[in-house]
Write an enzyme that holds these catalytic residues in place. Structure first.
Site, short mmCIF file in Angstrom:
data_model
loop_
_atom_site.label_atom_id
_atom_site.label_comp_id
_atom_site.label_asym_id
_atom_site.label_seq_id
_atom_site.Cartn_x
_atom_site.Cartn_y
_atom_site.Cartn_z
N GLY A 24 0.77 -1.24 0.00
CA GLY A 24 0.00 0.00 0.00
C GLY A 24 0.80 1.29 0.00
O GLY A 24 0.23 2.36 -0.14
N ASP A 25 2.12 1.21 0.17
CA ASP A 25 2.93 2.43 0.16
C ASP A 25 4.32 2.13 -0.41
O ASP A 25 5.34 2.50 0.17
CB ASP A 25 3.04 3.02 1.57
CG ASP A 25 3.59 4.44 1.57
OD1 ASP A 25 3.48 5.14 0.53
OD2 ASP A 25 4.13 4.87 2.61
N LEU A 26 4.33 1.45 -1.56
CA LEU A 26 5.61 1.14 -2.19
C LEU A 26 6.20 2.41 -2.79
O LEU A 26 5.52 3.16 -3.48
CB LEU A 26 5.43 0.09 -3.29
CG LEU A 26 5.01 -1.30 -2.81
CD1 LEU A 26 4.75 -2.21 -3.99
CD2 LEU A 26 6.05 -1.90 -1.87
N ASN A 30 11.12 2.87 0.76
CA ASN A 30 10.70 1.69 1.52
C ASN A 30 11.44 0.42 1.09
O ASN A 30 11.00 -0.69 1.38
CB ASN A 30 9.19 1.50 1.43
CG ASN A 30 8.46 2.50 2.30
OD1 ASN A 30 9.05 3.08 3.21
ND2 ASN A 30 7.20 2.70 2.03
N THR A 64 1.71 7.31 -0.71
CA THR A 64 2.54 8.44 -1.11
C THR A 64 2.07 8.89 -2.48
O THR A 64 2.06 8.10 -3.43
CB THR A 64 4.03 8.05 -1.10
OG1 THR A 64 4.36 7.58 0.22
CG2 THR A 64 4.91 9.22 -1.47
#
Length: 185
Positions: A24-26, A30, A64
């Site tokens: 969900g936030d690649l 990260n 993001t």
């Protein structure tokens, strides 16, 4: 030069997806290089995907901005088939496409749009255009496009990306003055 890191990125996300988890936030921040091996970190907004479904539900848009998929901006709206739009692993595939695009071009696909509202409108627009500058490797261009397809159901899945010609070793030989490429199996 991108294929080694790209393969490690795909393998890391594949492990998560096989566990039925959507990150969900690649984004590049990260992924961490540990002793030469890329590791996926920051599972702060990761969601488990129930065994009887392929999507997750969230109360709000999270992620993001420069890596969020069209469906992340359209969540809870109704699509053309009358279904509620949800996010699934294909949203992570979009983010992977944004990461690869950034590796290649030095910026994300919609980085040129500076207004928050305008960026959301453009990414969520099914007729948006992504500018792909010419590349010497047609497989690299193809794999980016397979990740950055607007329709989430048409995006490649990680097993397809891992077997894509971009990641296959190429043997180049000069036979009779003509260059031939042959995929090594």
């Amino acid at each position: 030069k991108y294929s080694s890191f790209w393969q490690q990125i795909l393998e890391a996300v594949n492990t998560v997806h096989e566990a039925r988890i959507m990150h969900g936030d690649l984004k590049p921040a990260n992924f961490m290089l540990v002793k030469g091996v890329l590791k996926l970190i920051d599972f702060g907004i990761a969601k488990s995907i129930q065994s009887d479904t392929t999507n997750i539900e969230r109360e709000s848009q999270v992620g993001t901005l420069n890596y969020m998929s069209p469906e992340a901006f359209l969540m809870k709206e109704i699509d053309e088939n009358g279904n509620v739009i949800k996010c699934g692993r294909s949203s992570d595939i979009w983010a992977l496409g944004c990461i690869l695009y950034q590796m290649v071009y030095g910026k994300t696909p919609f980085a040129h749009i500076t207004s928050l509202h305008a960026k959301i409108q453009e990414v969520a627009n099914p007729r948006h255009k992504i500018n792909y500058l010419p590349l010497s490797n047609p497989h690299l261009l193809d794999i980016m496009k397979k990740c950055l397809t607007y329709n989430r159901d048409e995006r490649s899945r990680i097993p397809q990306l891992l077997s894509h010609p971009f990641l296959q070793p190429v043997h180049v030989s000069n036979v009779g003055g003509k260059i031939e490429e042959e995929l090594l199996k």
